[in-house]
Design an enzyme around this catalytic site. Structure first.
Site, PDB file in Angstrom:
ATOM      1  N   HIS A   1      88.174   7.297  35.051  1.00 57.20           N
ATOM      2  CA  HIS A   1      88.745   7.727  36.453  1.00 57.20           C
ATOM      3  C   HIS A   1      90.028   7.147  36.574  1.00 57.20           C
ATOM      4  CE1 HIS A   1      88.415   9.531  40.147  1.00 57.20           C
ATOM      5  NE2 HIS A   1      88.857   8.415  40.673  1.00 57.20           N
TER       6      HIS A   1
ATOM      7  N   SER B   1      93.153  11.577  42.013  1.00 55.89           N
ATOM      8  CA  SER B   1      91.711  11.651  42.600  1.00 55.89           C
ATOM      9  C   SER B   1      91.748  12.385  43.850  1.00 55.89           C
ATOM     10  CB  SER B   1      91.247  10.336  42.685  1.00 55.89           C
ATOM     11  OG  SER B   1      89.811  10.326  42.921  1.00 55.89           O
TER      12      SER B   1
ATOM     13  N   ASP C   1      85.159   9.955  32.781  1.00 56.75           N
ATOM     14  CA  ASP C   1      85.147   9.609  34.294  1.00 56.75           C
ATOM     15  C   ASP C   1      83.766   9.551  34.900  1.00 56.75           C
ATOM     16  OD1 ASP C   1      85.699   9.963  36.980  1.00 56.75           O
ATOM     17  OD2 ASP C   1      87.391  11.146  36.636  1.00 56.75           O
TER      18      ASP C   1
END
Length: 258
Positions: A232, A105, A202
């Protein structure tokens, strides 16, 4: 046989908060894991990668950013620049030789910044749900009146499913600082192998960010792996298998070149 798990160590930096990290010694290239925003080195992916690197006999380091997990400092004082500096400190002081950077991320954004700043240290990059430029991009797509309101208030409260509070608050200073570190506007001077894994389900960071990043890096050795049902977090057993397989393949590639 059970492998010896790493212990938390603290890096004392002159004039900066101590950084907490865990390190397993081993062969080169090493692997460095960069957690996501407000996450820490105790997550499923970070743990699984340690076990994998140990079993291969390769070095591995995971750490907490300033203000996160076991590191010193306050999360509210953190900026993208603060955390980029943390990553560079890790690369300069805590590891030896070329590293495969694995960024989750926001860690994927920091991974890009580190690769640009330390090309000689970056053997390859693996992005997981990479959030390059993400906070800034989302802010800039808000309607103008919403943005005006946020700027007047001085803070932006974003709902999230990933913490107890149910939201994350960004200050306008944080966003302004983050703008200095955006990478997707121009070609990215990265020439090492790049692997970008992203889930099409996601809800936090759209997978097309990984596509943009793939287009922007100068490297020709770039693969984007999209998982149709991936979320995600990418922390399901099958997701972790894919991440491990990807790193295994890169280690193979990098060590046969030598």
């Amino acid at each position: 046989h059970h492998l010896q798990s790493s212990t938390v160590q603290y890096a004392a930096r002159p004039d900066l908060p101590k950084l907490a990290y865990r390190k397993v010694k081993g062969k080169s290239p090493g692997v460095v894991f960069l957690p996501g925003f407000a996450s820490n080195m105790g997550g499923k992916k970070a743990e699984a990668l340690e076990e994998f690197c140990q079993s291969l006999g390769h070095s591995y380091l995971r750490f907490d950013y300033t203000g996160c997990g076991s590191s010193e400092g306050e999360m509210v004082d953190g900026t993208v620049g603060t955390w980029k500096r943390d990553v560079l400190y890790v690369l300069d002081e805590l590891v030896e030789g070329p590293q495969i950077l694995v960024g989750s991320s926001m860690g994927g954004w920091l991974m890009c910044l580190a690769a640009i700043a330390r090309p000689e240290r970056t053997a390859a990059m693996v992005g997981i749900s990479t959030a390059a430029d993400h906070f800034v991009t989302v802010f800039n797509t808000l309607p103008i009146e919403v943005r005006k309101e946020i700027e007047e208030k001085g803070q932006w409260v974003v709902p999230t499913k990933h913490n107890e509070e149910g939201s994350i608050t960004f200050t306008t200073e944080f966003l302004k600082e983050a703008e200095q570190h955006c990478v997707l506007q121009s070609p990215i001077p990265v020439t090492c192998p790049v692997r970008l894994i992203h889930g099409m389900k996601d809800q936090d960071v759209p997978w097309h960010i990984s596509m943009q990043l793939a287009e922007r890096v100068l490297s020709n050795d770039v693969d984007v792996i999209l998982r149709k049902h991936g979320q995600h977090r990418m922390a399901e057993k099958e997701d972790i298998k894919l991440i491990v397989y990807t790193i295994d393949d890169l280690i193979d590639k990098l060590t046969t070149l030598v």
